[in-house]
Design a protein around this motif. Structure first.
Motif, short mmCIF file in Angstrom:
data_model
loop_
_atom_site.label_atom_id
_atom_site.label_comp_id
_atom_site.label_asym_id
_atom_site.label_seq_id
_atom_site.Cartn_x
_atom_site.Cartn_y
_atom_site.Cartn_z
N ASN A 70 -41.07 43.53 -47.73
CA ASN A 70 -40.90 44.67 -47.47
C ASN A 70 -40.11 45.25 -46.48
OD1 ASN A 70 -42.50 46.36 -49.67
ND2 ASN A 70 -43.88 44.94 -49.18
N PHE A 71 -39.54 44.32 -45.55
CA PHE A 71 -38.63 44.54 -44.56
C PHE A 71 -37.77 45.49 -44.53
CE2 PHE A 71 -34.81 43.66 -41.89
CZ PHE A 71 -35.34 43.65 -40.56
N GLN A 72 -37.18 45.77 -45.53
CA GLN A 72 -35.99 46.87 -45.75
C GLN A 72 -36.78 48.13 -46.14
OE1 GLN A 72 -32.72 46.22 -45.06
NE2 GLN A 72 -32.56 48.22 -45.06
N ASN A 73 -37.67 48.01 -47.01
CA ASN A 73 -38.47 49.26 -47.53
C ASN A 73 -39.14 50.09 -46.07
OD1 ASN A 73 -38.35 49.08 -50.24
ND2 ASN A 73 -40.08 47.94 -50.49
N VAL A 74 -39.37 49.06 -45.28
CA VAL A 74 -40.13 49.83 -44.02
C VAL A 74 -39.11 50.50 -43.06
CG1 VAL A 74 -41.23 49.06 -42.01
CG2 VAL A 74 -42.08 48.18 -43.88
N LEU A 115 -32.27 38.63 -46.32
CA LEU A 115 -32.41 39.94 -45.93
C LEU A 115 -31.73 40.10 -44.66
CD1 LEU A 115 -36.18 40.66 -47.03
CD2 LEU A 115 -34.12 41.92 -47.84
N ILE A 116 -31.09 41.20 -44.33
CA ILE A 116 -30.33 41.22 -43.03
C ILE A 116 -30.72 42.60 -42.43
CG2 ILE A 116 -28.37 39.87 -43.38
CD1 ILE A 116 -26.72 42.45 -44.04
N TYR A 117 -30.27 42.90 -41.10
CA TYR A 117 -30.49 44.14 -40.35
C TYR A 117 -29.33 44.76 -40.15
CZ TYR A 117 -32.14 47.27 -36.80
OH TYR A 117 -32.31 48.30 -35.99
N LYS A 118 -28.78 45.98 -40.24
CA LYS A 118 -27.88 46.48 -39.96
C LYS A 118 -28.11 47.40 -38.72
CE LYS A 118 -23.94 49.36 -41.55
NZ LYS A 118 -23.33 49.78 -42.67
N ASP A 119 -27.73 47.30 -37.68
CA ASP A 119 -27.89 48.12 -36.41
C ASP A 119 -27.27 49.60 -36.57
OD1 ASP A 119 -27.76 49.44 -33.77
OD2 ASP A 119 -28.36 47.41 -33.12
N ASP A 166 -26.80 51.92 -34.79
CA ASP A 166 -26.01 52.57 -33.57
C ASP A 166 -24.69 51.81 -33.67
OD1 ASP A 166 -28.18 54.34 -32.93
OD2 ASP A 166 -29.30 52.60 -31.92
N THR A 167 -24.75 50.49 -33.95
CA THR A 167 -23.39 49.62 -33.65
C THR A 167 -22.92 49.32 -35.08
OG1 THR A 167 -24.44 47.44 -33.41
CG2 THR A 167 -24.26 48.76 -31.41
N ASN A 168 -23.72 49.52 -36.11
CA ASN A 168 -23.27 48.85 -37.08
C ASN A 168 -23.19 47.40 -37.34
OD1 ASN A 168 -23.24 51.03 -39.13
ND2 ASN A 168 -20.91 51.70 -38.46
N GLU A 169 -23.50 46.69 -36.42
CA GLU A 169 -23.61 45.27 -36.45
C GLU A 169 -24.49 44.77 -37.66
OE1 GLU A 169 -24.41 41.87 -32.81
OE2 GLU A 169 -24.91 44.05 -32.52
N GLU A 170 -24.50 43.54 -38.14
CA GLU A 170 -25.25 43.10 -39.07
C GLU A 170 -25.49 41.68 -38.49
OE1 GLU A 170 -23.72 43.34 -42.85
OE2 GLU A 170 -24.04 45.42 -42.95
N TYR A 171 -27.00 41.44 -38.86
CA TYR A 171 -27.41 40.01 -38.58
C TYR A 171 -28.88 39.76 -38.91
CZ TYR A 171 -29.53 42.57 -34.58
OH TYR A 171 -30.22 43.60 -33.93
N THR A 172 -29.30 38.77 -39.07
CA THR A 172 -30.54 38.17 -39.62
C THR A 172 -31.61 38.24 -38.36
OG1 THR A 172 -29.73 36.86 -41.11
CG2 THR A 172 -32.02 36.65 -40.98
N PRO A 173 -32.40 39.14 -38.22
CA PRO A 173 -33.33 39.32 -36.98
C PRO A 173 -34.28 38.02 -37.18
CG PRO A 173 -33.45 41.16 -38.32
CD PRO A 173 -32.80 40.30 -39.19
N TRP A 174 -34.75 37.69 -35.64
CA TRP A 174 -35.81 36.67 -35.73
C TRP A 174 -37.19 37.13 -35.61
CZ3 TRP A 174 -33.81 32.92 -31.30
CH2 TRP A 174 -32.88 32.05 -31.62
N VAL A 175 -38.08 36.56 -35.93
CA VAL A 175 -39.60 36.86 -35.91
C VAL A 175 -40.29 35.90 -34.92
CG1 VAL A 175 -41.50 37.25 -37.47
CG2 VAL A 175 -39.26 37.63 -38.15
N ILE A 176 -41.24 36.76 -34.37
CA ILE A 176 -42.46 36.01 -33.48
C ILE A 176 -43.77 36.63 -34.26
CG2 ILE A 176 -43.68 35.73 -31.42
CD1 ILE A 176 -40.72 34.71 -31.44
#
Ligand code: GAP
Length: 427
Positions: free
Chosen positions: A154-158, A281-285, A287-297
């Motif tokens: 549900n990462f993208q849904n949230v 799943l990736i994250y698109k910032d 503000d900067t449109n930068e795309e990457y896979t976040p890390w999780v703690i």
């Protein structure tokens, strides 16, 4: 004193925890919570949610389904790697966890003078299968082995529905199921249990990850200490590389000094990009449109383990009484209300009135039976922090006595000041 036996017996006798389906002989690894147990568990969960979600502006909560598309478990690696090592007794074929020396030794004793040999360890998958649908072939699915995957899928849904930006956390509390080979030590290792977890998403950066990991490690230890667990009964233990779960780059347990040894209370895991990467799943910032896979703690605690360890830590015996010194925030009843005598209508009516007022905000016990000392002791044993007694003076000046569980001291408090008095004590 046998602490484990005393707590297990109190838990059953006073309605905290019962063996599951007991009238049919029970079922290993399943437990039912009674009228006081459900309050204790709800208080633990409520406090966790308040501290992890309501008090933070970078965390939101979800409640995902227990059964998910089986593809989730294939992608997350649980179908291949969520395993424990199992060995079998060559005499009677009893199966136990290969790394549980205690259970193995106990089993060896049952064969008296025969020398027990064990088979080579085999991997045993912990996922519990279920079958869906009414016509054959039924669809095979799984009860979730960790509540966590519901957060990742549900990462993208949230993000889409809340516009939350990295770094942020998603919190969840819910049931998980594991086909444990050797459930035991009361509720410590169950087959059905509840988890309370935070998945904290961040930029992929080693320095940042170290900082975030350190932050949550401290926060979570402080959470248990603030809720009354004795500091000397808690410690950190880093996992050796060969004991880490398949998704973890690094893991530290918060351990509790239980009667059966130092045991895992909660796990803090650096899951890196394992899960989001596996689910593509990736994250698109924004503000900067930068795309990457976040890390999780991740911080992952067990509600049932918390209930058990809070009970063990709070159990005290004094000369004439047993006291459960639970933190007032966790105690099933915050208060008990007693009319001094059971056969005086004015006292009963006044006490009922006060019970009603206090019940607007708290779960309040009522007891009008027997002598007052016995009533106090019955509340001490279940951890009720304050007992309010209505006596003849109450009828004249609208005051009551409030007796403290731990000190047994009594104070006279006017009825209209009672809610404020309790709030101040609760902190
Ligand atoms: N999502 C990560 C995860 O599930 P874990 O260390 O396997 O990590 C986290 O489990 C917590 O869940 C444990 O620290 C423990 O409190 C609880 N837990 C795990 N297995 C359990 C079991 N069989 N019975 C009761 N609680 C359990």
């Amino acid at each position: 004193m046998d602490l484990m036996a005393d707590v297990t017996s109190l838990a059953k006798r006073r309605g905290f925890i019962y063996p599951g389906s007991e009238i049919y002989g029970g079922l290993a690894g399943f437990w039912d919570y009674g009228p006081l147990g459900v309050e204790l568990k709800n208080n633990i969960k409520r406090q966790w949610w308040k501290d992890m979600v309501y008090d933070r502006d970078d965390v939101v909560g979800i409640d995902a389904a227990i059964i998910m598309n089986p593809e989730v478990w294939k992608a997350s690696g649980h179908l291949d790697a969520f395993t424990d090592p199992l060995v079998e007794c060559k005499i009677c074929h009893q199966r136990v966890r290969a790394d549980n020396e205690e259970i193995k030794k106990e089993h060896e004793k049952t064969h008296e003078d025969k020398k027990v040999e064990w088979t080579e360890p085999k991997s045993f998958n912990l996922m519990t299968e279920v079958f869906l649908g009414v016509t054959e072939p039924k669809q095979k699915a799984y009860l979730r082995g960790e509540i966590t995957q519901g957060v990742f899928v549900n990462f993208q849904n949230v993000i889409d529905s809340t516009r939350i930006k990295l770094p942020f956390g998603i919190a969840q509390i819910g049931k998980a199921f594991r086909n444990e080979i050797t459930p035991g030590n009361f509720t410590f290792r169950s087959r059905e249990f509840e988890q309370m977890e935070l998945e904290y998403f961040m930029r992929p950066d080693d320095k940042e990850a170290e900082k975030v990991f350190g932050f949550w490690k401290k926060e979570r230890m402080a959470w248990y200490v603030n809720l009354g667990v004795k500091k000397e009964n808690l410690r950190y233990r880093d996992h050796d590389p060969d004991e880490r779960a398949h998704y973890a780059r690094f893991a530290t347990d918060i351990e509790y000094n239980s009667p059966f040894g130092w045991k895992e209370f909660e796990g803090i895991h650096h899951r890196g990009d394992w899960d989001l990467g596996r689910h593509k799943l990736i994250y698109k910032d924004p503000d900067t449109n930068e795309e990457y896979t976040p890390w999780v703690i991740e911080t992952s605690g067990g509600v049932d383990r918390a209930a058990l360890f809070f009970l063990l830590d709070a159990y005290n015996e004094e000369k004439s009484r047993v006291i459960l010194k639970l933190h007032p925030k966790l105690a099933p009843f915050k208060l008990a209300v007693f009319p001094l005598l059971a056969n005086k209508e004015e006292l009963i009516n006044k006490a009922r009135e006060i019970h009603q007022i206090l019940s607007r905000n708290y779960f309040v016990a009522w007891d009008s039976r027997g002598n007052i000392g016995k009533r106090y002791f019955a509340q001490d044993e279940i951890g009720t922090p304050w007992c309010v007694t209505i006596d003849f003076q109450s009828l004249e000046d609208d005051t009551v006595t409030v007796r403290d569980r731990d000190t047994t001291k009594q104070e006279r408090v006017s009825v209209d000041k009672l809610p404020e008095y309790i709030e101040n004590k609760l902190g």
